[in-house]
Design an enzyme around this catalytic site. Sequence first.
Site, PDB file in Angstrom:
ATOM      1  N   TYR A  53     -23.624 -14.462  55.741  1.00  0.00           N
ATOM      2  CA  TYR A  53     -22.631 -13.652  55.303  1.00  0.00           C
ATOM      3  C   TYR A  53     -22.430 -13.487  53.777  1.00  0.00           C
ATOM      4  CZ  TYR A  53     -21.901 -12.474  60.265  1.00  0.00           C
ATOM      5  OH  TYR A  53     -22.243 -12.042  61.470  1.00  0.00           O
ATOM      6  N   ASN A  87     -18.076  -1.832  61.791  1.00  0.00           N
ATOM      7  CA  ASN A  87     -18.518  -2.382  60.417  1.00  0.00           C
ATOM      8  C   ASN A  87     -17.424  -3.225  59.649  1.00  0.00           C
ATOM      9  OD1 ASN A  87     -20.571  -0.535  60.839  1.00  0.00           O
ATOM     10  ND2 ASN A  87     -19.836   1.090  59.508  1.00  0.00           N
ATOM     11  N   VAL A  88     -18.011  -4.085  59.246  1.00  0.00           N
ATOM     12  CA  VAL A  88     -17.196  -5.140  58.514  1.00  0.00           C
ATOM     13  C   VAL A  88     -17.123  -4.872  57.155  1.00  0.00           C
ATOM     14  CG1 VAL A  88     -17.833  -6.966  60.283  1.00  0.00           C
ATOM     15  CG2 VAL A  88     -19.435  -6.501  58.292  1.00  0.00           C
ATOM     16  N   ASP A  89     -17.933  -3.829  56.538  1.00  0.00           N
ATOM     17  CA  ASP A  89     -17.886  -3.554  55.346  1.00  0.00           C
ATOM     18  C   ASP A  89     -16.347  -2.894  54.723  1.00  0.00           C
ATOM     19  OD1 ASP A  89     -19.988  -1.005  55.808  1.00  0.00           O
ATOM     20  OD2 ASP A  89     -17.997  -0.664  55.253  1.00  0.00           O
ATOM     21  N   HIS A 104     -14.686  -5.376  64.595  1.00  0.00           N
ATOM     22  CA  HIS A 104     -15.496  -6.738  64.608  1.00  0.00           C
ATOM     23  C   HIS A 104     -15.267  -7.579  63.196  1.00  0.00           C
ATOM     24  CE1 HIS A 104     -18.456  -4.196  66.950  1.00  0.00           C
ATOM     25  NE2 HIS A 104     -17.538  -4.873  67.596  1.00  0.00           N
ATOM     26  N   GLY A 175     -22.679   7.369  63.659  1.00  0.00           N
ATOM     27  CA  GLY A 175     -23.428   6.111  63.089  1.00  0.00           C
ATOM     28  C   GLY A 175     -23.491   4.914  63.933  1.00  0.00           C
ATOM     29  N   THR A 176     -23.232   5.067  65.327  1.00  0.00           N
ATOM     30  CA  THR A 176     -23.386   4.238  66.056  1.00  0.00           C
ATOM     31  C   THR A 176     -24.018   4.506  67.200  1.00  0.00           C
ATOM     32  OG1 THR A 176     -21.958   2.629  67.668  1.00  0.00           O
ATOM     33  CG2 THR A 176     -21.103   4.531  67.180  1.00  0.00           C
ATOM     34  N   SER A 177     -24.972   3.338  67.850  1.00  0.00           N
ATOM     35  CA  SER A 177     -25.948   3.483  69.032  1.00  0.00           C
ATOM     36  C   SER A 177     -25.130   3.361  70.310  1.00  0.00           C
ATOM     37  CB  SER A 177     -27.196   2.540  68.756  1.00  0.00           C
ATOM     38  OG  SER A 177     -26.466   1.319  68.895  1.00  0.00           O
TER      39      SER A 177
HETATM   40  N1  APR Z   1     -25.980   8.494  59.296  1.00  0.00           N
HETATM   41  C1  APR Z   1     -25.592   8.322  60.574  1.00  0.00           C
HETATM   42  N2  APR Z   1     -26.079   7.731  61.654  1.00  0.00           N
HETATM   43  C2  APR Z   1     -27.078   6.923  61.061  1.00  0.00           C
HETATM   44  C3  APR Z   1     -27.971   7.051  59.800  1.00  0.00           C
HETATM   45  C4  APR Z   1     -27.216   7.844  58.684  1.00  0.00           C
HETATM   46  N3  APR Z   1     -27.957   8.062  57.731  1.00  0.00           N
HETATM   47  N4  APR Z   1     -29.073   6.105  59.933  1.00  0.00           N
HETATM   48  C5  APR Z   1     -29.026   5.754  61.037  1.00  0.00           C
HETATM   49  N5  APR Z   1     -28.181   6.111  61.958  1.00  0.00           N
HETATM   50  C6  APR Z   1     -27.798   5.794  63.193  1.00  0.00           C
HETATM   51  C7  APR Z   1     -28.613   5.370  64.172  1.00  0.00           C
HETATM   52  O1  APR Z   1     -29.471   6.421  64.458  1.00  0.00           O
HETATM   53  C8  APR Z   1     -27.990   4.688  65.054  1.00  0.00           C
HETATM   54  O2  APR Z   1     -27.550   5.480  66.240  1.00  0.00           O
HETATM   55  O3  APR Z   1     -26.659   4.735  63.217  1.00  0.00           O
HETATM   56  C9  APR Z   1     -26.905   3.859  64.532  1.00  0.00           C
HETATM   57  C10 APR Z   1     -26.905   2.632  64.195  1.00  0.00           C
HETATM   58  O4  APR Z   1     -26.750   1.911  65.667  1.00  0.00           O
HETATM   59  P1  APR Z   1     -26.803   0.209  65.311  1.00  0.00           P
HETATM   60  O5  APR Z   1     -27.836  -0.126  64.254  1.00  0.00           O
HETATM   61  O6  APR Z   1     -26.724  -0.435  66.894  1.00  0.00           O
HETATM   62  O7  APR Z   1     -25.323  -0.125  64.752  1.00  0.00           O
HETATM   63  P2  APR Z   1     -23.891  -0.213  65.520  1.00  0.00           P
HETATM   64  O8  APR Z   1     -23.771   0.735  66.757  1.00  0.00           O
HETATM   65  O9  APR Z   1     -22.868  -0.048  64.341  1.00  0.00           O
HETATM   66  O10 APR Z   1     -23.707  -1.695  66.021  1.00  0.00           O
HETATM   67  C11 APR Z   1     -22.657  -2.096  66.728  1.00  0.00           C
HETATM   68  O11 APR Z   1     -23.399  -4.349  67.007  1.00  0.00           O
HETATM   69  O12 APR Z   1     -24.556  -6.118  66.035  1.00  0.00           O
HETATM   70  C12 APR Z   1     -23.430  -5.490  66.383  1.00  0.00           C
HETATM   71  O13 APR Z   1     -21.364  -6.167  65.342  1.00  0.00           O
HETATM   72  C13 APR Z   1     -22.455  -5.373  65.154  1.00  0.00           C
HETATM   73  O14 APR Z   1     -20.700  -3.781  64.819  1.00  0.00           O
HETATM   74  C14 APR Z   1     -22.093  -3.880  65.026  1.00  0.00           C
HETATM   75  C15 APR Z   1     -22.603  -3.436  66.464  1.00  0.00           C
END
Ligand code: APR
Length: 235
Positions: A53, A87-89, A104, A175-177
């Site tokens: 971290y 996001n933690v930022d 988180h 921006g989250t999967s």
């Molecule tokens: N703009 C928007 N979305 C984007 C971009 C972009 N420029 N680049 C990538 N992405 C998308 C990807 O396609 C994906 O769907 O952002 C998503 C990121 O997904 P993850 O990497 O799984 O991140 P996240 O969903 O935030 O993870 C959730 O998992 O590990 C834990 O605590 C951690 O908060 C995190 C949580």
Amino acid sequence: MKRLVVLTGAGMSAESGFSTFRDSGGLWERYPVEQVASHDGWLADPDLVNDFYNGLRQQLIKAKPNRGHELLAEMEKDFDVHIITQNVDNLHERAGSHHVIHLHGELMKVTSSADPDNPRYIRTLTPEDYEVHPGDKAADGSLVRPYIVFFQEAVPMIGPASEEVEQADIFVIIGTSLNVYPAAGLLSYVKPRVPVYLIDPKPVNAPGNRPVTYIAKGASAGVADLWDHLSKADL
Ligand code: APR
């Protein structure tokens, strides 16, 4: 003003130079998540976790909010914007957003490892002083740990976040999967007739079977399109 509730994930900060977690080359490909972001990992090697971290904080200090963060802050003039971020930022806050819930935890904060949610022990680090060194203690004498929700730990802010989502007039996912619960489950709190938008350059499998309007773009271009669409839509 309509209440615009936004759930953001790592993709929101991708254009600020942060790697996401599950894209190719993502953080969890380079670091074993169970070692650096789980409760057991913390117990096994707290110095390794604090070092990981420290590295993320070093990145954050050099990073800047991107246009997507800025637009969400600017949208406060047309909407009652509430952000729920995984996001933690602190980029939403640095862009000027006023209502941000961190599900988180927060990267620039550290706390007691014996009583992590006790506000008495939560300390905010500064760009001048952002590192935790081996053996650093919190005010209660326990080892200092990141103020981060590790895997295997409860998500104390999920209650307030669900209440926010229930009050949404418009719900936006950026921006989250949607792989991680309980964050991904927030979609089920959106009231039936509330429109849902999803901004992501790649297709995302949104749980449940409600209609979702996809904006297949990055955060900055996607939020610009969304604002433009909402200003023309008669919601
Ligand atoms: N703009 C928007 N979305 C984007 C971009 C972009 N420029 N680049 C990538 N992405 C998308 C990807 O396609 C994906 O769907 O952002 C998503 C990121 O997904 P993850 O990497 O799984 O991140 P996240 O969903 O935030 O993870 C959730 O998992 O590990 C834990 O605590 C951690 O908060 C995190 C949580």
